[in-house]
Design an enzyme around this catalytic site. Structure first.
Site, short mmCIF file in Angstrom:
data_model
loop_
_atom_site.label_atom_id
_atom_site.label_comp_id
_atom_site.label_asym_id
_atom_site.label_seq_id
_atom_site.Cartn_x
_atom_site.Cartn_y
_atom_site.Cartn_z
CG ASP A 25 -2.09 7.38 0.48
OD1 ASP A 25 -1.02 7.89 0.15
OD2 ASP A 25 -3.14 7.46 -0.18
CG ASP A 79 -3.05 2.20 6.40
OD1 ASP A 79 -3.16 1.91 5.20
OD2 ASP A 79 -3.38 3.33 6.85
CG ASP A 108 -1.85 1.10 1.35
OD1 ASP A 108 -2.27 1.61 0.29
OD2 ASP A 108 -2.20 1.49 2.49
#
Lengths: 189, 189
Positions: free
Chosen positions: B23, B146, B21
């Protein structure tokens, strides 16, 4: 028995997934290339002249495909493939549809590609759009694409959309147009 | 016997795949949000103040996360997560790494995200970048993210990268930083 019933119900609820390519499937890039070439060089090239040749070697002037594809506005002004809007709408009724485009080679035009989709296919939610490099990690039940390089690594059912550069390929189920796409995929929904 | 040998050789050649990922994993968005918030509102909010809250509710001024994230330059100026460059380089040595970012909500910033990656992670080839909506059709052996919304549907091995908004989640293997990522994934290469 209850677990089996639950799984069957889930299968009924969960639509199968389809990855639909943009250039050459939703977007009629071959007509766009032909029109631009003829406008720029004063020629009268036809589909017959480029049939069976790889995209980047199809035109007499080498490198012209790359030149057109890297010109601002190219992706924003490409015509929609015949029957693609109605066809994709029908597909969305019976499948979970993702539009998956290999777009990272020209990152300056990512927004153009998004805007083109938003204009012509406003029913495709942003959650269902994938702009990527290679498509090796795309995992759907079906993939509709005009390039073998994308279908060759695909783990689901590959479907080849006819284009001037792939007429000699015979290793995949082939569809010639969007009416074919809908007829074929209705069977598998 | 020969077929077995060939498969073993293929397994040795084929690296396992990892979706990483952007961000909250490569890009330190939580520090970026905190800094921007404090600069804009003259506050001294710290990590402790936003810990355990969903991203869009973490700050006293509702909607500020969306406001920041939809401001030109936000994604282009986000700081790199500590140790992410070295960590991702090490991962690329032993895995086939794809950077997969849910970016379609803000299509006007697709190029910003690409440019940010090109600046800070120039060793990531354009073929290995995926800018998408939801990540449900991403199929890799591992996913580092996240957000549970991305890991919940993932069919490979999910790895949760710690962030202020996910500290209460206990359903996934967790890594707190990039040193943890490398230590954990070295075992599975």
């Amino acid at each position: 028995m209850l677990a089996l019933q639950r799984n069957q119900n889930l299968n009924l609820i969960m639509k199968k997934t389809v990855a639909v390519d943009m250039d050459g499937v939703l977007a009629d890039v071959e007509n766009h290339f032909l029109n631009l070439y003829n406008q720029n060089f004063g020629t009268k090239l036809t589909y017959e002249d480029i049939k069976g040749k790889p995209e980047r070697e199809a035109f007499p002037d080498p490198g012209v495909v790359m030149k057109f594809a890297s010109t601002p506005g190219f992706f924003r002004t490409v015509p929609v493939m015949k029957d693609a809007v109605e066809g994709l709408k029908k597909l969305c009724d019976i499948f979970d549809v993702y539009v998956v485009s290999s777009a990272m080679e020209f990152p300056q035009f990512l927004e153009e590609k998004y805007d083109w989709l938003a204009e012509h296919f406003p029913f495709i939610h942003w959650k269902k759009i994938v702009l990527c490099g290679d498509k090796k990690i795309v995992n759907t039940d079906f993939m509709i694409d005009d390039h073998c390089k994308n279908l060759d690594f695909f783990k689901g059912t590959p479907i080849l959309f006819s284009a001037f550069h792939n007429i000699d390929v015979d290793k995949y189920v082939r569809v010639d147009n969007w009416k074919d796409v809908v007829s074929l995929l209705k069977i598998y929904a």
